[in-house]
Scaffold this motif. Structure first.
Motif, short mmCIF file in Angstrom:
data_model
loop_
_atom_site.label_atom_id
_atom_site.label_comp_id
_atom_site.label_asym_id
_atom_site.label_seq_id
_atom_site.Cartn_x
_atom_site.Cartn_y
_atom_site.Cartn_z
N ASP A 103 0.86 -1.19 0.00
CA ASP A 103 0.00 0.00 0.00
C ASP A 103 0.89 1.23 0.00
N LEU A 104 0.60 2.16 -0.91
CA LEU A 104 1.37 3.40 -0.92
C LEU A 104 0.73 4.34 0.10
N LEU A 105 1.59 4.97 0.89
CA LEU A 105 1.10 5.90 1.91
C LEU A 105 1.56 7.30 1.55
N PRO A 106 1.04 8.32 2.26
CA PRO A 106 1.48 9.69 1.95
C PRO A 106 3.00 9.84 2.17
N ARG A 107 3.55 10.90 1.63
CA ARG A 107 4.98 11.26 1.74
C ARG A 107 5.89 10.18 1.19
N ASN A 108 5.45 9.58 0.06
CA ASN A 108 6.32 8.65 -0.65
C ASN A 108 6.73 7.43 0.17
N THR A 109 5.94 7.07 1.19
CA THR A 109 6.24 5.88 1.97
C THR A 109 5.31 4.75 1.53
N SER A 110 5.61 3.54 1.98
CA SER A 110 4.76 2.41 1.61
C SER A 110 4.79 1.38 2.72
N GLU A 111 3.78 0.50 2.69
CA GLU A 111 3.69 -0.55 3.69
C GLU A 111 3.48 -1.85 2.94
N SER A 112 4.30 -2.86 3.25
CA SER A 112 4.18 -4.12 2.52
C SER A 112 4.09 -5.28 3.50
N PHE A 113 3.47 -6.36 3.05
CA PHE A 113 3.44 -7.57 3.88
C PHE A 113 3.57 -8.80 2.99
N LEU A 114 3.99 -9.90 3.60
CA LEU A 114 4.06 -11.19 2.93
C LEU A 114 3.70 -12.24 3.96
N ARG A 115 2.67 -13.04 3.70
CA ARG A 115 2.37 -14.11 4.65
C ARG A 115 1.97 -15.37 3.93
N ALA A 116 2.13 -16.49 4.66
CA ALA A 116 1.86 -17.79 4.04
C ALA A 116 0.85 -18.54 4.89
N ALA A 117 -0.06 -19.25 4.19
CA ALA A 117 -1.02 -20.09 4.88
C ALA A 117 -0.83 -21.54 4.43
N PHE A 118 -1.05 -22.46 5.36
CA PHE A 118 -0.93 -23.89 5.10
C PHE A 118 -2.28 -24.51 5.43
N GLN A 119 -2.88 -25.25 4.48
CA GLN A 119 -4.23 -25.82 4.64
C GLN A 119 -5.22 -24.74 5.10
N GLY A 120 -5.08 -23.53 4.54
CA GLY A 120 -6.04 -22.46 4.81
C GLY A 120 -5.80 -21.67 6.08
N LYS A 121 -4.75 -22.02 6.85
CA LYS A 121 -4.50 -21.28 8.11
C LYS A 121 -3.13 -20.61 8.05
N ASP A 122 -3.05 -19.38 8.59
CA ASP A 122 -1.78 -18.65 8.59
C ASP A 122 -0.69 -19.46 9.30
N VAL A 123 0.49 -19.55 8.67
CA VAL A 123 1.60 -20.23 9.35
C VAL A 123 2.80 -19.33 9.61
N LEU A 124 3.06 -18.41 8.70
CA LEU A 124 4.22 -17.54 8.93
C LEU A 124 4.11 -16.27 8.10
N SER A 125 4.93 -15.29 8.49
CA SER A 125 4.97 -14.05 7.70
C SER A 125 6.40 -13.53 7.69
N PHE A 126 6.65 -12.57 6.83
CA PHE A 126 7.97 -11.95 6.76
C PHE A 126 7.88 -10.58 7.44
N GLN A 127 8.66 -10.38 8.51
CA GLN A 127 8.57 -9.13 9.29
C GLN A 127 9.95 -8.50 9.35
N GLY A 128 10.07 -7.27 8.87
CA GLY A 128 11.37 -6.58 8.89
C GLY A 128 12.35 -7.33 8.02
N MET A 129 13.19 -8.16 8.66
CA MET A 129 14.21 -8.86 7.90
C MET A 129 14.20 -10.36 8.19
N SER A 130 13.08 -10.85 8.79
CA SER A 130 13.07 -12.29 9.07
C SER A 130 11.68 -12.92 9.00
N TRP A 131 11.68 -14.26 8.90
CA TRP A 131 10.46 -15.05 8.87
C TRP A 131 10.00 -15.30 10.30
N VAL A 132 8.70 -15.11 10.55
CA VAL A 132 8.15 -15.19 11.91
C VAL A 132 6.93 -16.12 11.89
#
Ligand code: J81
Length: 283
Positions: A103-132
């Protein structure tokens, strides 16, 4: 009345099915707001463009580089999952869904996410610089993240994609697709009666069709007053990439006169559509 949309979210969705130890397929879709811009089917080596402006302002070379990264990723992902399944003793068939957004935010900033689901349920995401691991994920998710976090190269690539590549791509898309993204198409509206809900009652139906973009407000009113009991359906797609909505109201037959359906949509400015229920209508 609904405001014209001013911010757009980019969404990438990956659906991977692993039926058994050898059969698998991965399909990827890319959306900007409500418009699909990309399709990457398992059978295809390259990402397909669904709009003439899907490349945004990326040069051929930039697009080639991104495409190459994604090709390597898709091959490695499939191989990785086969290995993880062995390592974690998981059972086939399995479904993995990866979603990423920007998502692009004001002042040329942005917010991004990446997450993975296994059998339809969230299992992990990428936060900052690592997998959580996700909250409430199965215990093996910890082990998986630990393993993924050992791959510094991949973490750097994911960070680069989320924080440099996608925001730049989205900025270019907003520029190149401006006229289509800001398109306004006026709805048409008509009334009908549905099957009477019970004896002595009427079901009034207000149909609104052909509008773009999607946000719309349709209400049954008496004078200025909104009628309680209005039932709104889901906004459904028409084949020509406009939208359709029906809104119903059940009333006693004697109460129907004096009711009207009011449509507010960004394409109409302040000129709401108002349709009056004809009390003499035969239901
Ligand atoms: C069993 C249930 C599992 C459920 C959830 C799974 C979620 C998996 C999330 N991980 C990934 O999607 C990454 C998969 C691929 C990755 O692990 C690497 O194999 C792959 C190749 O890496 C190797 O080559 C790289 C250069 O090409 C680097 O040198 C790296 O150090 C080396 O290991 N990595 C990539 O393809 C990077 C791109 C990832 C992009 C992810 C976008 C969604």
């Amino acid at each position: 009345s609904p405001e014209p949309q001013t911010s757009y979210s980019f969404r990438g969705l990956q659906i991977s099915s692993f039926a058994n130890r050898s059969w698998t397929r991965t399909d990827v879709l890319g959306w900007l707001g409500e418009l699909q811009l990309y399709t990457w089917r398992n059978e295809s080596d390259t990402v397909g463009f669904l709009k003439p402006w899907s490349q945004g302002t990326f040069s051929e070379q930039q697009w080639e580089q991104l495409q190459h990264t994604l090709q390597v990723y898709r091959r490695s992902f499939t191989r990785d999952i086969w290995e993880f399944v062995k390592m974690l003793h998981l059972d086939y068939p399995l479904e993995i869904q990866i979603s990423l957004g920007c998502d692009l935010l004001p002042r040329n900033t942005s917010e991004s996410f990446l997450r993975a689901a296994f059998q339809g349920k969230d299992v992990l995401s990428f936060q900052g610089m690592s997998w959580v691991p996700a909250p409430d994920a199965p215990p093996w998710s910890q082990e998986l993240c630990k393993k993924l976090n050992q791959d510094q190269g991949t973490k750097e690539t994911v960070h680069w994609l989320l924080h440099d590549v996608w925001p730049e791509l989205v900025r270019g898309l907003l520029q190149m697709g401006k006229s289509e993204l800001e398109k306004q198409v006026k709805p048409e509206a008509w009334l009908s009666s549905g099957p009477p809900p019970r004896p002595g009652h009427l079901r009034l139906v207000c149909h609104v069709s052909g509008f773009y973009p999607k946000p719309v407000r349709v209400t049954w009113v008496r004078g200025e007053q909104e009628e309680p009991g209005t039932q709104q359906g889901d906004v459904m797609p028409n084949a020509d990439s406009t939208w359709y909505l029906r809104v119903t109201l059940d009333v006693e037959a004697a109460e129907a006169a004096g009711l009207s359906c009011r449509v507010k949509h960004s394409s109409l400015g302040d000129q709401d559509i108002i349709l009056y229920w004809d009390g003499n209508r035969v239901s």
